[in-house]
Design a protein around this motif. Structure first.
Motif, PDB file in Angstrom:
ATOM      1  N   GLN A 122      10.272  -2.845 -26.032  1.00 56.77           N
ATOM      2  CA  GLN A 122      10.674  -1.453 -26.196  1.00 56.77           C
ATOM      3  C   GLN A 122      12.195  -1.444 -26.259  1.00 56.77           C
ATOM      4  N   LYS A 145      16.045   0.132 -26.896  1.00 62.77           N
ATOM      5  CA  LYS A 145      16.813   1.345 -26.654  1.00 62.77           C
ATOM      6  C   LYS A 145      18.177   1.169 -27.297  1.00 62.77           C
ATOM      7  N   ILE A 197      14.012   3.798 -29.099  1.00 71.47           N
ATOM      8  CA  ILE A 197      13.750   3.741 -30.537  1.00 71.47           C
ATOM      9  C   ILE A 197      12.279   4.075 -30.775  1.00 71.47           C
ATOM     10  N   PRO A 198      11.992   5.111 -31.592  1.00 72.94           N
ATOM     11  CA  PRO A 198      10.595   5.502 -31.857  1.00 72.94           C
ATOM     12  C   PRO A 198       9.828   4.397 -32.582  1.00 72.94           C
ATOM     13  N   PRO A 199       8.484   4.356 -32.402  1.00 68.44           N
ATOM     14  CA  PRO A 199       7.667   3.299 -33.022  1.00 68.44           C
ATOM     15  C   PRO A 199       7.852   3.166 -34.534  1.00 68.44           C
ATOM     16  N   SER A 200       7.967   4.279 -35.264  1.00 69.97           N
ATOM     17  CA  SER A 200       8.121   4.189 -36.717  1.00 69.97           C
ATOM     18  C   SER A 200       9.443   3.522 -37.096  1.00 69.97           C
ATOM     19  N   TYR A 254      11.086   1.448 -35.086  1.00 69.77           N
ATOM     20  CA  TYR A 254      10.936   0.086 -34.582  1.00 69.77           C
ATOM     21  C   TYR A 254      10.241  -0.793 -35.629  1.00 69.77           C
TER      22      TYR A 254
END
Length: 150
Positions: free
Chosen positions: A34, A36, A47-50, A52
């Motif tokens: 995850q 940041k 950072i959002p999954p998309s 990422y």
């Protein structure tokens, strides 16, 4: 407000960045990571999954030595930009446009192609090529002229 550049610009990995890019690619390849962003004032933003996922694809490609270009789907391309993406000559692309194989619009006397229309054509061309090649591969396999390697 930032103004977008008129043409897609490729980003190529600089030699001095190779080690950092390789480390970043390794981190982004871990699904459990995850990330940041930390602002200069210490504020953290996850950072959002998309983002990422996209970042992982970009960094992975850069780590393997590929040049990267990001193009918005609704972006209008010049005939030269479209030809470069298809890896064909501009005159050949213009013939495709005139035959109606790729939609385009006129801006004054210039033709513009939507990026998404160009990608649709590219995908259709890939499917057609596969449909033509499959029977040829089957015939060469039957004749014993084609071997698959694992």
């Amino acid at each position: 407000m930032l103004k977008q550049k008129a043409s897609p610009e490729s980003v190529i990995l600089q030699e001095k960045e190779q080690e950092s890019i390789a480390q970043l690619a390794q981190i982004l390849s871990r699904e459990s990571a995850q990330l940041k962003l930390v602002e200069s004032n210490g504020k953290e933003i996850i950072i959002p999954p998309s983002v990422y996922k996209l970042l992982g694809q970009v960094v992975g490609a850069m780590a393997s030595g590929q040049a990267i270009s990001l193009v918005l789907h609704n972006r209008e391309l010049t005939t030269q930009e479209a030809a470069d993406i298809l890896n064909v000559s501009r005159p050949f692309l213009v013939k495709l446009l005139e035959k109606g194989e790729i939609p385009y619009i006129k801006v004054g006397s210039h033709r513009r192609i939507l990026f998404q229309d160009l990608m649709t054509y590219k995908q259709q061309r890939k499917v057609q090529r596969r449909q033509l090649l499959d029977p040829l591969i089957e015939m060469t396999e039957e004749a014993g002229l084609y071997e698959e390697y694992d």
